[in-house]
Design a protein around this motif. Structure first.
Motif, PDB file in Angstrom:
ATOM      1  N   PHE A   1       0.839  -1.208   0.000  1.00  0.00           N
ATOM      2  CA  PHE A   1       0.000   0.000   0.000  1.00  0.00           C
ATOM      3  C   PHE A   1       0.872   1.256   0.000  1.00  0.00           C
ATOM      4  O   PHE A   1       0.705   2.150  -0.814  1.00  0.00           O
ATOM      5  N   TRP A   2       1.813   1.310   0.947  1.00  0.00           N
ATOM      6  CA  TRP A   2       2.636   2.519   1.066  1.00  0.00           C
ATOM      7  C   TRP A   2       3.574   2.659  -0.128  1.00  0.00           C
ATOM      8  O   TRP A   2       3.888   3.780  -0.541  1.00  0.00           O
TER       9      TRP A   2
ATOM     10  N   VAL B   1       2.898   1.772  -3.261  1.00  0.00           N
ATOM     11  CA  VAL B   1       2.114   2.266  -4.400  1.00  0.00           C
ATOM     12  C   VAL B   1       1.668   3.713  -4.164  1.00  0.00           C
ATOM     13  O   VAL B   1       1.813   4.572  -5.054  1.00  0.00           O
ATOM     14  N   ALA B   2       1.149   4.004  -2.954  1.00  0.00           N
ATOM     15  CA  ALA B   2       0.679   5.366  -2.666  1.00  0.00           C
ATOM     16  C   ALA B   2       1.851   6.345  -2.762  1.00  0.00           C
ATOM     17  O   ALA B   2       1.708   7.442  -3.327  1.00  0.00           O
TER      18      ALA B   2
ATOM     19  N   LEU C   1       2.796   6.920  -6.473  1.00  0.00           N
ATOM     20  CA  LEU C   1       1.839   7.812  -7.141  1.00  0.00           C
ATOM     21  C   LEU C   1       2.087   9.268  -6.746  1.00  0.00           C
ATOM     22  O   LEU C   1       2.062  10.170  -7.589  1.00  0.00           O
ATOM     23  N   PHE C   2       2.348   9.470  -5.455  1.00  0.00           N
ATOM     24  CA  PHE C   2       2.560  10.834  -4.968  1.00  0.00           C
ATOM     25  C   PHE C   2       3.821  11.439  -5.597  1.00  0.00           C
ATOM     26  O   PHE C   2       3.798  12.575  -6.084  1.00  0.00           O
TER      27      PHE C   2
ATOM     28  N   LEU D   1       5.313  10.520  -8.359  1.00  0.00           N
ATOM     29  CA  LEU D   1       5.078  10.713  -9.801  1.00  0.00           C
ATOM     30  C   LEU D   1       4.312  12.000 -10.052  1.00  0.00           C
ATOM     31  O   LEU D   1       4.601  12.733 -11.001  1.00  0.00           O
ATOM     32  N   SER D   2       3.324  12.280  -9.203  1.00  0.00           N
ATOM     33  CA  SER D   2       2.516  13.485  -9.403  1.00  0.00           C
ATOM     34  C   SER D   2       3.375  14.737  -9.256  1.00  0.00           C
ATOM     35  O   SER D   2       3.088  15.766  -9.847  1.00  0.00           O
TER      36      SER D   2
ATOM     37  N   VAL E   1       5.970  14.397 -12.712  1.00  0.00           N
ATOM     38  CA  VAL E   1       5.424  14.463 -14.074  1.00  0.00           C
ATOM     39  C   VAL E   1       4.683  15.784 -14.251  1.00  0.00           C
ATOM     40  O   VAL E   1       3.780  16.093 -13.476  1.00  0.00           O
TER      41      VAL E   1
ATOM     42  N   ALA F   1     -11.581  13.028  -6.718  1.00  0.00           N
ATOM     43  CA  ALA F   1     -11.154  12.387  -7.964  1.00  0.00           C
ATOM     44  C   ALA F   1     -12.115  12.745  -9.091  1.00  0.00           C
ATOM     45  O   ALA F   1     -11.698  12.988 -10.231  1.00  0.00           O
TER      46      ALA F   1
ATOM     47  N   ALA G   1     -11.420  16.174 -10.218  1.00  0.00           N
ATOM     48  CA  ALA G   1     -10.180  16.195 -11.004  1.00  0.00           C
ATOM     49  C   ALA G   1     -10.413  15.605 -12.395  1.00  0.00           C
ATOM     50  O   ALA G   1      -9.865  16.079 -13.387  1.00  0.00           O
TER      51      ALA G   1
END
Lengths: 118, 435
Positions: free
Chosen positions: A12-13, A15-16, A19-20, A22-23, A26, A102, A105
């Motif tokens: 979980f941590w 992947v989360a 994602l954070f 990457l945001s 990118v 979401a 967004a």
């Protein structure tokens, strides 16, 4: 089962966190639509069908024609707001609950301009 | 005829899965429109199922005396509670990630926005998930065996998880129609919160009994038997059951006011309640020296280890160390009622110094018709094995077996009994650990 839970916890941590990060790394995609183009409610009212559905929400104008098949609720739920000022629909879902962050967004991807006051 | 525990347990698992099954009724073709919508649907289903598992686990945590009986006793009920909690934990970890993956179809920004936001409903979801993580962490034994009292205090964060989890779902849930949504989460949330309210508030007014220590009998190194005189109405219990004991004795070096589970050693008809305590931690070590006259509160009874019927048929009892206590209670009861038994008791201890109630057990075995006692000394006979069991209980395959003792003995005994042809359903065990 404990090992599975622990593996899920670590995953979980991972992947989360990915994602954070990457945001942050990118760059946000540039809008292909003229996001500052101005539309009146009369302009919007001409797009009031399931195949051609515009809405004004919180001062912004959206073209949801391509999104209606993807919306979780039956198409009629959204079509009822096509061609209209739909802030109430977006913020209440008909029973008082706002859409998720979401969803807001996601809506950004369908924004085509801003509402021109008449 | 009473419903079997495994049927009740299956019914509980189905109850926990019911909201997710109902949610399937409201899946529309739009949910299959793209990979993103499918992931979104799976994310919502995992959230519904996960929260439901936690709510049902919370409902089972009430510890009302007698509530554990259909489940096969409190230890079995705790195991079910624990498995439901772990299942809910895994599902709720998957929930936000699946939603984020679903939103990633639109943009990375949308995916991150579905995870991280300052919106209250989303913050409530995070509060629930973080509290869940904090109180689940000791379960993984990352820092060794967790301290029992510290773990219990930490487990109160479950209240935050339930409250914030419900708030998050009530605000954001959109799978069910509004009326179903309110009815489903309102009713299950109310049941879960009622169970927790009982445990934390009302249990002190129900199911607790006041006693005074009338005698402290040292039995061996680090084992005592306390005799308790009732101050109000006495506890009603069956042989082999256990209670939570909470001492009110300021002179105790540890554990004053803390509750710990201990098995009753007395016969239900005895005028005093007797409890055997082995020093396994700070609190139980301090209780070895509790003063006569000290007041204690007893909550219970719990457990369903030995059968309701006082004639269990042909049985083999295997006890390890302090695990003799429920069997002693049963033998004391049988002797007081002049009941005949057909029991072979194998009592496993390290050596003579660790043999508890040696004289009384011999006397009970001599008094009760059909009761035979065999002591197995680990230091003399080695680990319990098939040869020893076959020698002292040649008809083992025709007997129902009850085992109480430390986990290694339970594990070893099960293997011996399976090799001897005893059906799994004819083996009943009681472990010491509740975690």
């Amino acid at each position: 089962m404990k090992q599975l839970s622990f593996a899920a916890f670590i995953s979980f941590w991972s992947v989360a966190g990915t994602l954070f990060v990457l945001s942050l790394l990118v760059p946000a995609p540039r809008s292909v639509e003229p996001a500052d183009r101005r539309y009146t409610l009369q302009d919007i009212a001409r797009h009031h069908s399931v195949d051609d559905c515009w809405m004004a929400i919180a001062g912004q104008v959206y073209d949801f024609s391509q999104f209606i098949p993807k919306h979780p609720a039956p198409a009629a739920t959204m079509v009822a707001w096509c061609g209209k000022e739909a802030t109430q629909g977006m913020k209440t879902k008909g029973y008082g609950n706002d859409h998720s962050p979401a969803a807001w967004a996601m809506a950004e991807a369908y924004r085509i301009g801003v509402l021109k006051s008449e | 005829m009473a419903t079997k525990p495994h049927v009740i347990q299956l019914a509980i698992w189905l109850l926990a899965a019911l909201p997710a099954a109902l949610a399937l009724l409201f899946v529309t073709p739009a949910d299959y429109a793209s990979s993103g919508t499918v992931l979104n649907m799976l994310g919502r289903l995992s959230g519904i199922w996960g929260l439901s598992c936690l709510l049902v686990a919370a409902m089972l945590s009430c510890r009302v005396p007698g509530f554990d009986q259909p489940f096969g006793g409190l230890t079995k009920l705790w195991q079910l509670h624990h498995k439901l909690g772990l299942s809910g934990f895994i599902l709720l970890l998957a929930h936000p990630l699946l939603l984020a993956f679903g939103a990633a179809e639109e943009s990375l920004t949308a995916a991150v926005a579905s995870l991280f936001s300052t919106r209250l409903a989303l913050l409530a979801g995070w509060a629930a998930l973080l509290a869940l993580m904090v109180f689940m962490l000791p379960t993984f034994h990352l820092l060794g065996e967790p301290d029992y009292q510290r773990w219990k205090k930490l487990h109160r964060l479950a209240g935050i998880t339930v409250l914030f989890g419900l708030s998050h779902t009530m605000a954001l849930g959109r799978t069910f129609p509004a009326s179903w949504h309110a009815l489903l989460w309102g009713s299950s949330g109310l049941l879960a919160l009622s169970a927790m309210a009982y445990r934390w508030v009302f249990s002190r007014y129900y199911g607790r009994y006041s006693y005074r220590i009338s005698k402290v009998s040292p039995l061996a190194d680090s084992v005592v038997e306390l005799s308790l005189q009732p101050l109000t109405k006495p506890l009603r219990y069956r042989p082999g059951q256990f209670v939570y004991l909470r001492p009110d004795a300021l002179e105790l070096s540890a554990g004053n006011g803390e509750e710990h589970p201990f098995t009753l050693s007395s016969a239900p008809s005895a005028p005093v309640l007797r409890i055997c305590i082995k020093a396994l931690g700070d609190a139980s070590r301090a209780l070895q020296h509790i003063a006569v006259g000290s007041c204690v509160t007893v909550e219970g009874p719990y457990g369903n280890f030995l059968p309701l019927s006082m004639a269990p048929g042909r049985s083999l009892w295997i006890a390890g160390g302090i695990g003799i206590v429920p069997f002693l209670s049963y033998l004391r009861h049988s002797a007081s009622q002049h009941n005949a038994l057909d029991v072979q008791l194998i009592y496993c201890v390290e050596d003579k110094a660790h043999l508890l109630f040696a004289d009384e057990l011999s006397q009970l075995a001599a008094t009760i018709d059909g009761c035979r006692l065999t002591v197995h000394f680990f230091n003399r006979d080695g680990p319990l094995d098939s040869r020893f069991v076959a020698e002292h209980c040649p008809d083992v395959s025709a007997r129902k077996v009850w085992i109480c003792g430390p986990a290694p003995l339970l594990c070893r005994s099960r293997a011996i009994l399976r090799r001897a042809g005893v059906a799994t359903g004819d083996i009943v065990t009681e472990a010491f650990t509740l975690l």
